[in-house]
Design an enzyme around this catalytic site. Structure first.
Site: not given
Ligand code: ADP
Length: 401
Positions: A9, A94, A182, A210, A242, A330-331, A380
């Site tokens: 990745n 990825r 994502h 997140l 962003r 973050i999530g 992922e």
């Protein structure tokens, strides 16, 4: 001799990798690692599946000028000592943007690579590095099949309406539509969900990914119905650097009245905005949470206000909400962010169990909540490894190479 799959990745300043054994039913990595701070002072770390450190800092002799190609060359010379007599049968990448060309994992050929190159302007932050990794690997392992797994692919189940901009039809026909990103993370969460909430996994679910980049996906029957990112990975939620959704009139104003060039605007929207731009301190949520600066606080508040608004819009696409899942850096880790977002969703029946949220339990909703709220780690790499396994198994010529 057993067989292994390597997943890569490759981002702008980091390269994450993982090694999966191919012949086992479990889909967990036997080695995971990353090289961070590429372009500044590259740092390397790798661990075995038992958590043991296999290497740390060994690539730190690399300096700021080391390219992604140099880094991959070093990784591919470091790795064999841990592979023993395992045979590398596929390398999965990825790849952020598959455009309208690719809706499933795809064996990389020169033709595929050429198509992916045309998508670079749509994901300037990621796509060039994803493709650089593929090219670098080819120099070392031209005989090993490389498989591209796309972040856009999961969203190809969406209805046409969810993907259209209100632009002239001719532009939509050209492919200027919402793709969403994502997808590998959403695919992983969709596959993990039934073990946590049973049949409700097939209901109306929103997943909030997140991380540094951030988006949300509204799912029904574990398929993507709508998502917050669009044509590029700039749309939707406020992110680390962003801006997320922005009145396009602002871009026109920056060009016409401030005389900014497209390069300057690209840099502003992709690298100088979001948490970094609003706080003036950092793109890193942890740094902002630890800061007493009121601008840091405002950046976090805006992040959560906008996240709740986007989520409310997505709920409309699936006609209600049965479960909400927080994932990514973050999530998964920020109890304050989850709380600030969920406190704005009480009107739709979201109630947190504050204690469970504070300790980062999997189920963080209270018994009074009509919506199950969960924190689930994403993976992922395992989605990429699974796709490689499937493609190699269905293509015996490649697996025998
Ligand atoms: P990427 O998109 O680069 O993979 P990650 O998913 O690793 O990013 O997420 C990085 C973000 O997660 C950073 O903003 C970081 O501060 C945040 N993060 C990680 N751990 C915590 C934590 N304990 N509390 C708050 N934020 C955290």
């Amino acid at each position: 001799m057993s067989e292994v799959i390597l997943t890569l990745n490759s981002g702008s300043s980091s390269l994450k990798f993982a090694v999966f054994e191919s012949g086992t039913s479990k889909n967990t990595a036997s080695i995971t690692g990353k090289i961070t701070e590429i372009g500044r002072a590259p740092q390397f770390s790798a661990r075995g599946s038992d958590g043991d450190m296999l290497g740390k800092g060994e690539l730190s002799n690399l300096n700021a000028t080391a390219s992604h190609e140099d880094i991959i060359a070093l990784l591919l010379t470091w790795l064999p000592q841990y592979l023993g007599n395992h045979r590398l049968i596929a390398i999965g990448h990825r790849v952020v943007h598959g455009g309208s060309f690719f809706s499933k994992p795809t064996l990389v050929t020169n033709e595929v690579l050429e198509k992916l190159e045309t998508l670079i302007p749509l994901a300037p932050l990621h796509q060039p590095h994803n493709l650089a990794a593929i090219r670098a690997v080819t120099k070392w392992h031209s005989d090993v099949p490389q498989i591209a797994c796309f972040d856009t692919a999961f969203h190809r189940t969406q209805d046409r309406l969810a993907s259209l901009f209100a632009l002239p039809r001719s532009l939509s026909n050209e492919g200027i539509v919402r793709y969403g990103f994502h997808g590998l993370s959403y695919e992983y969460i969709a596959s993990a969900l039934p073990q946590h909430i049973g049949a409700a996994a097939e209901g109306r679910v929103i997943v909030a990914h997140l991380g540094n980049g951030a988006s949300m996906c509204a799912m029904s029957n574990r398929k993507s119905v709508a998502t917050s990112m669009g044509f590029t990975a700039l749309d939707g939620l406020m992110m680390g650097q962003r801006c997320g959704s922005l009145d396009p009139g602002v871009v026109l104003y920056l060009m016409q009245s401030k005389g900014m060039s497209t390069d300057q605007i690209e840099d502003l929207l992709y690298r100088q905005s979001g948490l970094l731009g609003v706080s003036g301190i950092s793109n890193d949520m942890q740094v902002l949470q630890d800061s007493n600066d009121p601008h840091a606080r405002e950046a976090i508040d805006l992040y959560c206000f906008r996240a709740a608004n986007v989520l409310a819009g997505l709920v409309t696409a699936i006609g209600g909400l049965d479960a909400l899942v927080f994932t990514a850096g973050i999530g998964e880790n920020s109890a304050p962010v989850r709380k600030l977002i969920c406190d704005r969703l009480v009107w739709m029946g979201v109630h947190l169990d504050d204690e469970a949220n504070d300790i980062g339990a999997i189920k963080i909703s209270s018994d009074q909540s009509s919506v199950s709220v969960l924190t689930l780690p994403t993976d992922e790499e395992s989605v990429v490894a699974k796709a490689c396994r499937g493609l190699v198994a269905s293509n015996p010529i490649n697996s025998q190479k």
